[in-house]
Design an enzyme around this catalytic site. Structure first.
Site, short mmCIF file in Angstrom:
data_model
loop_
_atom_site.label_atom_id
_atom_site.label_comp_id
_atom_site.label_asym_id
_atom_site.label_seq_id
_atom_site.Cartn_x
_atom_site.Cartn_y
_atom_site.Cartn_z
N LYS A 15 19.31 17.30 -29.63
CA LYS A 15 19.85 15.99 -29.99
C LYS A 15 18.79 15.10 -30.65
O LYS A 15 19.03 14.51 -31.69
CB LYS A 15 20.41 15.27 -28.75
CG LYS A 15 21.49 16.04 -28.03
CD LYS A 15 22.01 15.29 -26.81
CE LYS A 15 20.95 15.01 -25.77
NZ LYS A 15 20.38 16.22 -25.12
N ARG A 90 25.88 8.97 -20.83
CA ARG A 90 25.68 10.17 -20.02
C ARG A 90 26.62 10.20 -18.82
O ARG A 90 26.58 11.16 -18.06
CB ARG A 90 24.24 10.19 -19.51
CG ARG A 90 23.28 11.09 -20.29
CD ARG A 90 21.91 10.89 -19.67
NE ARG A 90 21.01 11.98 -19.84
CZ ARG A 90 20.12 12.08 -20.82
NH1 ARG A 90 20.07 11.20 -21.78
NH2 ARG A 90 19.28 13.09 -20.83
N ARG A 129 8.30 22.17 -25.56
CA ARG A 129 8.46 20.93 -26.35
C ARG A 129 7.21 20.06 -26.30
O ARG A 129 6.62 19.85 -25.25
CB ARG A 129 9.65 20.14 -25.80
CG ARG A 129 9.78 18.74 -26.41
CD ARG A 129 11.16 18.19 -26.27
NE ARG A 129 11.48 17.80 -24.91
CZ ARG A 129 12.65 17.25 -24.56
NH1 ARG A 129 13.61 17.06 -25.47
NH2 ARG A 129 12.88 16.92 -23.30
N ARG A 162 5.97 16.13 -21.97
CA ARG A 162 6.58 15.19 -21.03
C ARG A 162 6.50 15.71 -19.60
O ARG A 162 6.72 16.89 -19.37
CB ARG A 162 8.05 14.96 -21.41
CG ARG A 162 8.22 13.99 -22.56
CD ARG A 162 9.62 13.96 -23.12
NE ARG A 162 10.68 13.97 -22.12
CZ ARG A 162 11.98 13.92 -22.42
NH1 ARG A 162 12.36 13.86 -23.69
NH2 ARG A 162 12.89 13.93 -21.48
N ARG A 173 17.57 18.46 -14.31
CA ARG A 173 18.16 17.71 -15.42
C ARG A 173 19.37 18.44 -15.99
O ARG A 173 20.37 17.83 -16.36
CB ARG A 173 17.13 17.45 -16.51
CG ARG A 173 16.15 16.34 -16.11
CD ARG A 173 14.89 16.36 -16.95
NE ARG A 173 15.16 16.27 -18.35
CZ ARG A 173 14.39 16.82 -19.29
NH1 ARG A 173 13.31 17.51 -18.97
NH2 ARG A 173 14.68 16.66 -20.55
P1 ADP Z 1 17.23 17.14 -26.77
O1 ADP Z 1 16.97 15.79 -27.39
O2 ADP Z 1 18.66 17.57 -26.88
O3 ADP Z 1 16.72 17.24 -25.37
P2 ADP Z 1 15.19 18.12 -28.62
O4 ADP Z 1 15.67 17.70 -29.97
O5 ADP Z 1 14.08 17.36 -28.02
O6 ADP Z 1 16.43 18.23 -27.60
O7 ADP Z 1 14.80 19.66 -28.74
C1 ADP Z 1 14.27 20.38 -27.62
C2 ADP Z 1 13.20 21.37 -28.11
O8 ADP Z 1 13.83 22.40 -28.89
C3 ADP Z 1 12.15 20.74 -29.01
O9 ADP Z 1 10.91 21.36 -28.72
C4 ADP Z 1 12.62 21.09 -30.44
O10 ADP Z 1 11.52 21.23 -31.34
C5 ADP Z 1 13.33 22.41 -30.23
N1 ADP Z 1 14.50 22.59 -31.10
C6 ADP Z 1 15.42 21.64 -31.45
N2 ADP Z 1 16.40 22.20 -32.23
C7 ADP Z 1 16.08 23.51 -32.36
C8 ADP Z 1 16.72 24.61 -33.06
N3 ADP Z 1 17.85 24.45 -33.74
N4 ADP Z 1 16.10 25.81 -32.99
C9 ADP Z 1 14.96 25.98 -32.27
N5 ADP Z 1 14.32 24.99 -31.61
C10 ADP Z 1 14.88 23.76 -31.64
P1 ADP Z 2 16.64 14.96 -22.74
O1 ADP Z 2 17.43 14.71 -23.98
O2 ADP Z 2 15.58 15.97 -22.93
O3 ADP Z 2 17.49 15.22 -21.53
P2 ADP Z 2 16.07 12.11 -22.53
O4 ADP Z 2 14.83 11.65 -23.17
O5 ADP Z 2 17.37 11.82 -23.18
O6 ADP Z 2 15.89 13.65 -22.28
O7 ADP Z 2 16.16 11.54 -21.05
C1 ADP Z 2 15.06 11.60 -20.15
C2 ADP Z 2 15.43 10.94 -18.83
O8 ADP Z 2 15.71 9.54 -19.05
C3 ADP Z 2 16.69 11.47 -18.17
O9 ADP Z 2 16.43 12.62 -17.37
C4 ADP Z 2 17.13 10.27 -17.31
O10 ADP Z 2 16.31 10.13 -16.15
C5 ADP Z 2 16.78 9.09 -18.23
N1 ADP Z 2 17.92 8.74 -19.09
C6 ADP Z 2 17.99 8.83 -20.44
N2 ADP Z 2 19.18 8.41 -20.89
C7 ADP Z 2 19.91 8.03 -19.81
C8 ADP Z 2 21.22 7.53 -19.60
N3 ADP Z 2 22.05 7.34 -20.64
N4 ADP Z 2 21.61 7.25 -18.34
C9 ADP Z 2 20.79 7.43 -17.30
N5 ADP Z 2 19.54 7.93 -17.40
C10 ADP Z 2 19.09 8.23 -18.64
#
Ligand code: ADP
Ligand code: ADP
Length: 222
Positions: A15, A90, A129, A162, A173
């Protein structure tokens, strides 16, 4: 006419990666609840201290404070034309609050891409990541490495891993996603805005699908 896109999907689906690219390509603002919480954390605000206690355990920050933070962000002038929301809503309570807020501005959620990937892919992605300190740009040590190890290609800032990308927290998560966020799939399907996207495709392939869908939504309304 405004365009609001909500990126839905489990942690690691891609995302944040897509949101940054889409924001650049469409001119819409990227609003990431996780990035906003991490900014509060680094500035050691009261909200940051509260959020940390939940984030460290992989739990959701309570709806009330999360909704308030997003409301303030979406009411800034740069979001009037729309936004790419990443990580919010969420929960169903958050989705209802977003709907009400947008209605006040005669707007709605126009498109909800659901980016999916199997569990083992999510775990592998989160484990490798690396995130940019300054603006949250994301890299992967194998799948999307930076040109120079440890440095962001875009702004040159330091890359870090992170705390919540450690394995115990990752498992929690993902579980929290299935328990509390997955109900939003039906929520948005019923509203006719859900688009399922296979997140195991290369980054550019996912981007192409999302850009086309945003374009289609925009042209359908003019
Ligand atoms: P999210 O915001 O949904 O948690 P991220 O965009 O941070 O996900 O992506 C999670 C990890 O996967 C990052 O290290 C990113 O570089 C990698 N990643 C994202 N999209 C792809 C893809 N299409 N193929 C391979 N790796 C990806
Ligand atoms: P990822 O996309 O990898 O799950 P985020 O950066 O979106 O990670 O979120 C990291 C953390 O921040 C979550 O595990 C949660 O604790 C908090 N968080 C983010 N967005 C929300 C939300 N919309 N509601 C509640 N907690 C949130």
């Amino acid at each position: 006419m405004s365009t609001y896109v909500v990126l839905l999907g489990p942690p690691g689906a891609g995302k944040g990666t897509q949101a940054k690219i889409l924001a650049r390509e469409t001119g819409l603002v990227h609003v990431s609840s996780g990035d906003l919480f991490r900014e509060h954390l680094s500035q050691q605000t009261e909200l940051g201290k509260l959020a940390r206690s939940y984030m460290d355990r992989g739990e959701l920050v309570p709806d009330e404070v999360t909704i308030q933070m997003i409301r303030e962000r979406l009411e800034r002038p740069d979001c009037q034309a729309g936004a790419i929301l990443d990580g919010f809503p969420r929960t169903t309570v958050q989705a209802d609050a977003l709907e009400a807020l947008l209605q006040e501005h005669h707007a709605r959620v126009d498109l909800v891409p659901l980016i999916t990937a199997p569990l083992e892919v999510l775990v592998d992605r989160l484990g490798g990541r690396w995130t940019c300190r300054a603006q949250g740009h994301v890299y992967h040590e194998k799948y999307n490495p930076p040109r120079q190890p440890g440095r962001c290609d875009i702004d040159g800032s330091e890359l870090y891993q992170r705390d919540d990308d450690r394995s115990e927290t990752v498992q929690r998560r993902i579980q929290v996603y299935f328990e509390q966020t997955a109900p939003l799939i039906d929520y948005y399907r019923q509203r006719g805005v859900l688009l399922e996207v296979d997140g195991t495709q290369p980054i550019e392939a996912v981007t192409a699908i999302l850009l086309q869908a945003i374009q289609a939504v925009r042209t359908a309304r003019v």
